[in-house]
Design an enzyme around this catalytic site. Structure first.
Site, PDB file in Angstrom:
ATOM      1  N   LYS A  49       0.833  -0.742   0.064  1.00  0.00           N
ATOM      2  CA  LYS A  49       0.309  -0.073   0.142  1.00  0.00           C
ATOM      3  C   LYS A  49       0.968   1.766  -0.153  1.00  0.00           C
ATOM      4  O   LYS A  49       2.040   1.507   0.223  1.00  0.00           O
ATOM      5  CB  LYS A  49      -1.017   0.365   1.157  1.00  0.00           C
ATOM      6  CG  LYS A  49       0.083   0.372   2.896  1.00  0.00           C
ATOM      7  CD  LYS A  49      -1.050  -0.410   4.042  1.00  0.00           C
ATOM      8  CE  LYS A  49      -0.695   0.107   5.146  1.00  0.00           C
ATOM      9  NZ  LYS A  49      -1.429  -1.082   5.994  1.00  0.00           N
ATOM     10  N   ARG A 144     -10.416  -0.232  15.330  1.00  0.00           N
ATOM     11  CA  ARG A 144      -9.949   0.836  13.449  1.00  0.00           C
ATOM     12  C   ARG A 144     -10.894   0.459  12.477  1.00  0.00           C
ATOM     13  O   ARG A 144     -11.876   0.708  13.012  1.00  0.00           O
ATOM     14  CB  ARG A 144      -8.825   0.418  13.404  1.00  0.00           C
ATOM     15  CG  ARG A 144      -8.406   2.266  13.020  1.00  0.00           C
ATOM     16  CD  ARG A 144      -6.463   1.716  12.367  1.00  0.00           C
ATOM     17  NE  ARG A 144      -6.317   0.782  11.692  1.00  0.00           N
ATOM     18  CZ  ARG A 144      -4.903   0.428  11.134  1.00  0.00           C
ATOM     19  NH1 ARG A 144      -3.948   0.706  11.388  1.00  0.00           N
ATOM     20  NH2 ARG A 144      -4.435  -0.440  10.837  1.00  0.00           N
ATOM     21  N   TYR A 270      15.907  30.340   7.129  1.00  0.00           N
ATOM     22  CA  TYR A 270      14.710  30.833   7.421  1.00  0.00           C
ATOM     23  C   TYR A 270      14.456  31.594   9.027  1.00  0.00           C
ATOM     24  O   TYR A 270      14.659  30.750   9.582  1.00  0.00           O
ATOM     25  CB  TYR A 270      13.279  30.431   6.315  1.00  0.00           C
ATOM     26  CG  TYR A 270      13.242  30.063   5.669  1.00  0.00           C
ATOM     27  CD1 TYR A 270      12.937  31.532   5.170  1.00  0.00           C
ATOM     28  CD2 TYR A 270      13.054  29.613   4.735  1.00  0.00           C
ATOM     29  CE1 TYR A 270      12.633  31.739   3.630  1.00  0.00           C
ATOM     30  CE2 TYR A 270      12.763  29.252   3.850  1.00  0.00           C
ATOM     31  CZ  TYR A 270      12.543  30.487   2.683  1.00  0.00           C
ATOM     32  OH  TYR A 270      12.799  30.204   1.243  1.00  0.00           O
ATOM     33  N   MET A 323      11.728  24.787   1.686  1.00  0.00           N
ATOM     34  CA  MET A 323      11.494  23.789   0.630  1.00  0.00           C
ATOM     35  C   MET A 323      12.072  22.742  -0.135  1.00  0.00           C
ATOM     36  O   MET A 323      11.548  21.528  -0.611  1.00  0.00           O
ATOM     37  CB  MET A 323       9.925  24.569  -0.081  1.00  0.00           C
ATOM     38  CG  MET A 323       9.491  23.162  -0.729  1.00  0.00           C
ATOM     39  SD  MET A 323       8.918  24.733  -1.993  1.00  0.00           S
ATOM     40  CE  MET A 323       7.569  25.554  -0.900  1.00  0.00           C
TER      41      MET A 323
END
Ligand SMILES: *Cc1c(COP(=O)(O)O)cnc(C)c1O
Length: 380
Positions: A49, A144, A270, A323
């Site tokens: 998956k 779940r 940053y 990023m």
């Protein structure tokens, strides 16, 4: 070594991109599957998956097939179609969502649903004949997905599963990777109740499936089942706080774009999260959170953050992860030894995915499944 894609235009783009390089070792993937298959005492499936946990369905499935894997679990129907295209003979089970309206499409592609509610069973009883056999998912305490255990056991007592075209009964552990977790003991009791309920009567001998990756290593477990490893196939450590018995499958290396001298007191990146405590050498790498390396790997006053391996030396991240860029502190290396174009290891060797996850305040699973689409993927 060859590039993952042979299309010339894409190849050219990969060569011109200064992208990080993700190397996937399919031989290690195959060895990991064989190890887990041996530990299963029955048969190991392959959980593929989430694009095979970020490794790529088209990369993982052929390698697993070659190793001997004959059963695949995916979450989504669309993932099931991709597996089917690669594995015409394999059993392919879809974990998420019973497609009452879409069974004709399931039939067309011989995909097997996992039934996890009484209404699924009722519908399948009426419409599932002749399709690829379904699995029945019981909940032994995770709360779940799945039929609650008592309902499930009542169903096992009253229903001939094979006659209803159900060939597998499964459940899932919540905490099999945590040694001695009390919820695992409770869930194991549930698993044993399922074993007892299928020990005789109409469902005698039906196939069972309980173990995820960590389940293979439980001291107390139900052996001889169809196991469902995912994470460990791709090199994740299924054992919390113990040496990793699996082999690494992914390696991530990013090129240095620029090296700069930073004076004591100057800041990097940053929000000036890194302020040089001494005259420093900072290398800027072509990789960032858009590639799936979490921003939480950034180094700040209250968190040491990530580590990169430069010529085998552990160098800390310096400041925020951007990023597309990461800055690392290479002051510890000999002056002039790090240059633009050098490759720095971000995942691999001492920096396994579990460690990278921990340094980024997450888990290795999230590191793997976030592996970015911009990497130049090299398949070994
Ligand atoms: C994802 C999943 C697995 C695989 O779990 P790992 O911890 O990655 O081995 C097995 N079974 C089910 C039902 C799952 O959803």
């Amino acid at each position: 070594m060859c590039l993952a894609t042979s299309a010339k235009s894409r190849y050219t783009r990969l060569m011109l991109d200064q992208a990080a390089i993700l190397t996937i070792d399919t031989a290690a993937l195959a060895r990991n599957w064989r190890k887990l298959d041996a530990l299963s005492g029955g048969e190991a499936a392959g959980v593929v998956k989430a694009d095979a946990y970020g490794v790529g369905i088209e990369v993982a499935v052929p390698a697993l097939l070659k190793a001997g894997c004959a059963t695949f679990f995916v979450s989504h129907f669309s993932e099931g179609l991709r597996v089917r295209a690669l594995a015409p003979q394999a059993r392919v089970l879809i974990l998420n969502g019973y497609a009452a309206e879409g069974l004709a499409t399931y039939a067309e592609h011989r995909l097997s649903p996992v039934l996890y509610a009484p209404e699924h069973v009722a519908h399948w009883r009426g419409h599932g004949a002749g399709l690829a056999p379904a699995a029945l998912f019981l909940d032994t305490g995770m709360n779940r997905l799945g039929l609650p255990l008592t309902e499930g056991l009542a169903l096992l007592a009253g229903e001939n599963l094979r006659a209803a075209n159900i060939s597998l009964v499964m459940s899932h552990y919540a905490s099999s990777e945590l040694p001695g977790a009390p919820e695992t003991a409770l869930q194991l009791n549930g698993a044993r109740a399922i074993v007892a309920a299928t020990g005789q009567g109409p469902n005698a001998g039906i196939a069972l499936s309980f173990d995820n990756s960590a389940g293979h290593f439980l001291k107390d477990r139900v052996p001889g089942t169809l196991t469902r490893p995912g994470y460990a196939l791709y090199g994740g450590n299924p054992l919390v706080g113990a040496p990793n018995p699996m082999q690494p499958v992914v390696r991530l290396e990013a090129p240095v774009l620029q090296v700069r001298q930073v004076k004591a007191g100057e800041c990097v990146g940053y929000n000036a999260n890194f302020v040089a405590a001494r005259d420093s050498v900072i290398a800027t790498l072509s990789c960032g959170y858009a590639d799936g390396l979490p921003r939480n790997l950034g180094n700040r006053a209250d968190w040491p953050g990530g580590i990169a391996l430069v010529n085998g030396v552990e160098c800390p991240y310096a400041g925020n992860v951007s990023m597309d860029l990461i800055t690392i502190d290479v002051t510890a290396l000999p002056q002039g030894s790090v240059k633009a174009g050098d490759l720095v290891t971000l995942i691999g060797d001492a920096l396994d995915i579990d460690r990278v996850g921990a340094l980024g305040r997450t888990i290795g699973y999230e590191i793997l499944t976030s592996l970015g689409p911009r990497y130049a993927r090299v398949i070994r």
